[in-house]
Design a protein around this motif. Structure first.
Motif, mmCIF file in Angstrom:
data_model
loop_
_atom_site.group_PDB
_atom_site.id
_atom_site.type_symbol
_atom_site.label_atom_id
_atom_site.label_comp_id
_atom_site.label_asym_id
_atom_site.label_seq_id
_atom_site.Cartn_x
_atom_site.Cartn_y
_atom_site.Cartn_z
ATOM 1 N N LEU A 208 -3.151 34.686 13.125
ATOM 2 C CA LEU A 208 -4.147 33.811 13.750
ATOM 3 C C LEU A 208 -5.322 33.565 12.809
ATOM 4 C CD1 LEU A 208 -4.435 34.938 17.498
ATOM 5 C CD2 LEU A 208 -3.761 32.690 16.635
ATOM 6 N N LEU A 209 -5.768 34.627 12.159
ATOM 7 C CA LEU A 209 -6.885 34.481 11.228
ATOM 8 C C LEU A 209 -6.482 33.608 10.043
ATOM 9 C CD1 LEU A 209 -9.794 35.314 10.623
ATOM 10 C CD2 LEU A 209 -8.896 37.318 9.422
ATOM 11 N N ARG A 210 -5.261 33.762 9.583
ATOM 12 C CA ARG A 210 -4.763 32.922 8.488
ATOM 13 C C ARG A 210 -4.729 31.451 8.919
ATOM 14 N NH1 ARG A 210 -0.525 35.593 7.834
ATOM 15 N NH2 ARG A 210 -1.340 37.000 6.235
ATOM 16 N N TRP A 211 -4.297 31.212 10.147
ATOM 17 C CA TRP A 211 -4.269 29.853 10.695
ATOM 18 C C TRP A 211 -5.683 29.273 10.726
ATOM 19 C CZ3 TRP A 211 -2.708 28.776 16.506
ATOM 20 C CH2 TRP A 211 -2.736 27.390 16.747
ATOM 21 N N LEU A 212 -6.646 30.076 11.168
ATOM 22 C CA LEU A 212 -8.026 29.609 11.256
ATOM 23 C C LEU A 212 -8.599 29.289 9.878
ATOM 24 C CD1 LEU A 212 -10.701 29.167 12.816
ATOM 25 C CD2 LEU A 212 -11.128 31.625 12.574
ATOM 26 N N ILE A 213 -8.340 30.143 8.905
ATOM 27 C CA ILE A 213 -8.964 29.989 7.588
ATOM 28 C C ILE A 213 -8.232 28.975 6.715
ATOM 29 C CG2 ILE A 213 -9.525 31.189 5.435
ATOM 30 C CD1 ILE A 213 -10.003 33.711 7.096
ATOM 31 N N TRP A 214 -6.902 29.039 6.704
ATOM 32 C CA TRP A 214 -6.135 28.189 5.799
ATOM 33 C C TRP A 214 -5.428 27.023 6.500
ATOM 34 C CZ3 TRP A 214 -6.100 33.554 4.557
ATOM 35 C CH2 TRP A 214 -6.729 33.847 3.347
ATOM 36 N N GLY A 215 -5.572 26.927 7.812
ATOM 37 C CA GLY A 215 -5.042 25.769 8.515
ATOM 38 C C GLY A 215 -3.588 25.846 8.907
ATOM 39 N N GLY A 216 -2.970 27.013 8.808
ATOM 40 C CA GLY A 216 -1.576 27.136 9.204
ATOM 41 C C GLY A 216 -1.056 28.540 8.979
ATOM 42 N N VAL A 217 0.177 28.773 9.419
ATOM 43 C CA VAL A 217 0.817 30.078 9.250
ATOM 44 C C VAL A 217 2.116 29.890 8.473
ATOM 45 C CG1 VAL A 217 -0.192 31.031 11.353
ATOM 46 C CG2 VAL A 217 2.014 29.862 11.473
ATOM 47 N N SER A 218 2.706 30.985 8.049
ATOM 48 C CA SER A 218 3.957 30.909 7.303
ATOM 49 C C SER A 218 5.095 30.477 8.223
ATOM 50 C CB SER A 218 4.281 32.269 6.681
ATOM 51 O OG SER A 218 4.589 33.216 7.692
ATOM 52 N N ALA A 219 6.161 29.990 7.625
ATOM 53 C CA ALA A 219 7.311 29.517 8.404
ATOM 54 C C ALA A 219 7.965 30.643 9.192
ATOM 55 C CB ALA A 219 8.331 28.865 7.469
ATOM 56 N N GLU A 220 7.746 31.893 8.773
ATOM 57 C CA GLU A 220 8.353 33.040 9.451
ATOM 58 C C GLU A 220 7.468 33.603 10.558
ATOM 59 O OE1 GLU A 220 7.834 33.028 6.045
ATOM 60 O OE2 GLU A 220 9.825 32.166 5.657
ATOM 61 N N SER A 221 6.303 33.042 10.761
ATOM 62 C CA SER A 221 5.367 33.593 11.732
ATOM 63 C C SER A 221 5.916 33.516 13.153
ATOM 64 C CB SER A 221 4.030 32.845 11.669
ATOM 65 O OG SER A 221 3.167 33.269 12.710
ATOM 66 N N MET A 222 5.730 34.595 13.908
ATOM 67 C CA MET A 222 6.158 34.624 15.303
ATOM 68 C C MET A 222 5.333 33.670 16.164
ATOM 69 S SD MET A 222 6.817 38.733 15.799
ATOM 70 C CE MET A 222 7.562 38.548 17.426
ATOM 71 N N ILE A 223 4.170 33.281 15.664
ATOM 72 C CA ILE A 223 3.330 32.348 16.417
ATOM 73 C C ILE A 223 4.026 30.999 16.567
ATOM 74 C CG2 ILE A 223 1.184 31.008 16.323
ATOM 75 C CD1 ILE A 223 -0.201 33.445 15.203
ATOM 76 N N LEU A 224 4.753 30.563 15.547
ATOM 77 C CA LEU A 224 5.461 29.280 15.625
ATOM 78 C C LEU A 224 6.534 29.314 16.702
ATOM 79 C CD1 LEU A 224 5.867 28.355 11.844
ATOM 80 C CD2 LEU A 224 4.140 27.556 13.471
ATOM 81 N N ALA A 225 7.290 30.409 16.755
ATOM 82 C CA ALA A 225 8.324 30.536 17.785
ATOM 83 C C ALA A 225 7.694 30.581 19.172
ATOM 84 C CB ALA A 225 9.153 31.792 17.529
ATOM 85 N N TYR A 226 6.568 31.271 19.278
ATOM 86 C CA TYR A 226 5.874 31.350 20.561
ATOM 87 C C TYR A 226 5.381 29.975 20.999
ATOM 88 C CZ TYR A 226 2.059 32.166 23.828
ATOM 89 O OH TYR A 226 1.222 32.105 24.909
ATOM 90 N N ARG A 227 4.790 29.208 20.075
ATOM 91 C CA ARG A 227 4.276 27.885 20.417
ATOM 92 C C ARG A 227 5.411 26.946 20.840
ATOM 93 N NH1 ARG A 227 0.647 26.333 22.619
ATOM 94 N NH2 ARG A 227 0.804 24.262 21.681
ATOM 95 N N GLU A 228 6.553 27.038 20.198
ATOM 96 C CA GLU A 228 7.698 26.213 20.598
ATOM 97 C C GLU A 228 8.133 26.553 22.015
ATOM 98 O OE1 GLU A 228 10.759 26.740 17.739
ATOM 99 O OE2 GLU A 228 9.682 25.694 16.120
ATOM 100 N N LEU A 229 8.130 27.835 22.336
ATOM 101 C CA LEU A 229 8.507 28.272 23.678
ATOM 102 C C LEU A 229 7.514 27.759 24.717
ATOM 103 C CD1 LEU A 229 10.426 30.043 25.387
ATOM 104 C CD2 LEU A 229 8.866 31.956 24.966
ATOM 105 N N ILE A 230 6.235 27.842 24.416
ATOM 106 C CA ILE A 230 5.205 27.373 25.345
ATOM 107 C C ILE A 230 5.299 25.864 25.541
ATOM 108 C CG2 ILE A 230 2.711 27.027 25.609
ATOM 109 C CD1 ILE A 230 3.646 29.831 26.354
ATOM 110 N N GLU A 231 5.463 25.123 24.458
ATOM 111 C CA GLU A 231 5.510 23.664 24.550
ATOM 112 C C GLU A 231 6.727 23.177 25.327
ATOM 113 O OE1 GLU A 231 5.291 22.374 20.542
ATOM 114 O OE2 GLU A 231 3.150 22.851 20.321
ATOM 115 N N SER A 232 7.793 23.963 25.330
ATOM 116 C CA SER A 232 8.991 23.564 26.069
ATOM 117 C C SER A 232 8.914 23.926 27.550
ATOM 118 C CB SER A 232 10.232 24.223 25.454
ATOM 119 O OG SER A 232 10.175 25.635 25.600
ATOM 120 N N ASN A 233 7.919 24.738 27.926
ATOM 121 C CA ASN A 233 7.831 25.188 29.317
ATOM 122 C C ASN A 233 6.541 24.798 30.026
ATOM 123 O OD1 ASN A 233 10.230 27.180 29.995
ATOM 124 N ND2 ASN A 233 9.642 27.583 27.870
#
Length: 236
Positions: A208-233
């Motif tokens: 989350l801090l990396r997202w805030l400072i650098w504008g994104g997370v790595s492709a392996e970040s669990m945050i991306l999988a979580y956001r996909e799950l939330i957006e689909s539900n």
């Protein structure tokens, strides 16, 4: 403890909060500090008179906005307890004792031979922590809008993180990553709680801090999988 739509659920069965067995300041520790409230425009205070005309140890002060373009006026009223140097002013902040999350514990000490004859504050060690804010509205605080809290829980804003702290009835709180700030390491500056984040939980907060400072997370970040799950539900 945590709802299924929370970021905390993605590391299950791993624990989110664990006991801080060492009771020491460390990364991931939940501590208590007096965290200043960050105003959009800071305030300054300057002595305008002495409480006792013949004493130089106390003064009556005036609080006013501290605007970046204003000239800095040197006061002609000497007050022993309020000495400033060239280009300095006294800043005024409201502060509150808040639970906070440690991101960086005590910094590496500088060899004394390198600081001999220099002011201590120039190299004094600090730790970095971000404060939590309660979401409930009551007579003492405004709280947060429930719809906004849900969006934070669904990880829409990298500067906020929804959580339930492991004390005081597990009340909901928001972590302000954009309020990450230094605190002194003197033992009177902070108090360590009985809890800390697990290693898996700290990995999420680092993302989350990396997202805030650098504008994104790595492709392996669990945050991306979580956001996909939330957006689909959930509707955005």
């Amino acid at each position: 403890m945590f709802p299924d739509d929370s970021l905390q659920s993605i590391i299950q069965p791993s624990d989110w909060w664990i006991k801080n067995e060492s009771k020491k300041l460390c990364r991931g520790a939940l501590v208590f500090v007096f965290a200043p409230h960050v105003d959009q425009i800071p305030y300054t205070f300057e002595p305008v008179g002495r409480s006792v005309p013949t004493e130089h140890t106390s003064a009556t002060v005036m609080v006013s906005p501290l605007k970046i373009g204003q000239p800095l006026n040197k006061t002609n009223l000497p007050v022993a307890a309020m000495t400033t140097f060239e280009g300095e002013v006294w800043a005024a902040y409201r502060a509150k004792k808040r639970p906070s999350l440690v991101f960086s514990s005590e910094s590496i000490p500088v060899h004394k031979a390198l600081t001999r004859g220099k002011p201590n504050h120039a190299t004094s060690p600090t730790f970095l922590a971000a404060p939590y804010y309660g979401i409930d509205q009551n007579g003492k605080r405004a709280g947060y809008n429930p719809e906004f809290v849900e969006r934070v829980r669904h990880c829409e804003y990298p500067q906020f993180h929804w959580d339930k702290l492991p004390m005081s009835g597990n009340k909901e709180s928001l972590l302000r990553l954009d309020h990450l700030q230094p605190f002194g390491v003197h033992h009177d500056s902070y108090a360590v709680s009985d809890y800390m984040l697990s290693a898996d939980a700290m990995d999420i907060l680092d993302d989350l801090l990396r997202w805030l400072i650098w504008g994104g997370v790595s492709a392996e970040s669990m945050i991306l999988a979580y956001r996909e799950l939330i957006e689909s539900n959930f509707d955005s």
